[in-house]
Design an enzyme around this catalytic site. Structure first.
Site, mmCIF file in Angstrom:
data_model
loop_
_atom_site.group_PDB
_atom_site.id
_atom_site.type_symbol
_atom_site.label_atom_id
_atom_site.label_comp_id
_atom_site.label_asym_id
_atom_site.label_seq_id
_atom_site.Cartn_x
_atom_site.Cartn_y
_atom_site.Cartn_z
ATOM 1 N N ASP A 64 0.824 -1.211 0.000
ATOM 2 C CA ASP A 64 0.000 0.000 0.000
ATOM 3 C C ASP A 64 0.859 1.263 0.000
ATOM 4 O O ASP A 64 2.036 1.236 0.364
ATOM 5 C CB ASP A 64 -0.890 0.033 1.247
ATOM 6 C CG ASP A 64 -2.022 -0.978 1.195
ATOM 7 O OD1 ASP A 64 -2.050 -1.794 0.252
ATOM 8 O OD2 ASP A 64 -2.871 -0.948 2.105
ATOM 9 N N HIS A 206 3.941 -2.188 3.114
ATOM 10 C CA HIS A 206 3.982 -0.846 2.529
ATOM 11 C C HIS A 206 5.344 -0.640 1.870
ATOM 12 O O HIS A 206 6.376 -0.765 2.538
ATOM 13 C CB HIS A 206 3.748 0.219 3.607
ATOM 14 C CG HIS A 206 2.433 0.072 4.316
ATOM 15 N ND1 HIS A 206 2.235 -0.861 5.318
ATOM 16 C CD2 HIS A 206 1.257 0.728 4.156
ATOM 17 C CE1 HIS A 206 0.981 -0.772 5.750
ATOM 18 N NE2 HIS A 206 0.368 0.182 5.066
#
Length: 239
Positions: A64, A206
């Protein structure tokens, strides 16, 4: 003295048994991976047989908040070297100025999803505002890749049914979160994933942190040896 001698003999035999068993297992794996393959089979055929024999030990790595100008290319290089595909949920505001990275991501065969234009809690936004953000990012990604994203991960996993009906996209959350954004510790993140992973897991990471990129590559190396294969979210959901 006789007891010590017997103990020593027992230990030697035990160690030899372990070595023999390991040798036989490795030989079995070599035969199993080459089974049904003709001589001179290409790498794609070999990979397919290995995938079939790996059973259902498929998992999906998802990233993400990217792309990041430094860490995402580093991750893409590592994935390419390992022949692994992942899923990236991109923030529209981070796509700006990094179009070449997104294009490379697409060319490498990764799945690109939508993470909204900015990192806001969509369930607290007006439906029109949230959908506008999603659509803005969809258009941006489609301009770069030629493919309209079909998968959406709302920031914080915050979602409601009204938004789902409006956007007509498949919402993808996760079921394994090592909290990489919190610890920013490569070893801690990698250990957590390896310890808790199960077949079918969707792992949240991430690609905006160097520690997360390093942990992801370490996890791939470790779990590949354990018979896991890495697929994109759409492949996991279809299977």
């Amino acid at each position: 003295m006789k007891i010590r001698w017997k103990t020593a003999c027992f230990l030697v035999v035990f160690i030899l048994d372990i070595i023999f068993a390991k040798t036989m297992y490795l030989s079995y794996m070599d035969v199993k991976n080459s089974l049904f393959l003709p001589a001179g089979a290409d790498e794609e055929a070999v990979d397919e047989v290995r995938r079939q024999f790996s059973g259902d030990k498929q998992i999906a790595l998802t990233f993400d908040d990217g792309p990041h100008s430094v860490y995402t290319p580093r991750l893409l290089d590592g994935l390419r070297k390992r022949g692994v595909h992942a899923t990236f949920f991109l923030l529209g505001e981070n796509v700006e100025g990094k179009e070449a990275i997104v294009k490379q991501m697409d060319e490498d065969g990764h799945l690109i999803g939508n993470h909204g234009y900015s990192h806001v809690q969509m369930s607290k936004e007006l439906v029109g505002t949230a959908c506008q953000q999603i659509e803005q990012n969809n258009r941006k990604i489609e301009e770069i890749t030629g493919v309209r994203p079909q998968y959406l991960r709302p920031p914080y996993g915050s979602w409601n049914e009204e938004l789902e009906c409006t956007t007509n996209m498949t919402v993808v959350l996760w079921n394994l979160d090592p909290l990489d954004w919190k610890s920013k510790n490569t070893k801690k993140v990698a250990r957590y994933i390896v310890k808790h992973v199960e077949p079918g897991d969707i792992i949240l990471l991430h690609d905006v942190y160097p520690s997360s990129v390093e942990a992801a590559l370490e996890v791939i190396d470790t779990l590949t040896k354990q018979g896991y294969t890495f697929v994109t979210v759409d492949e996991l959901l279809i299977d």
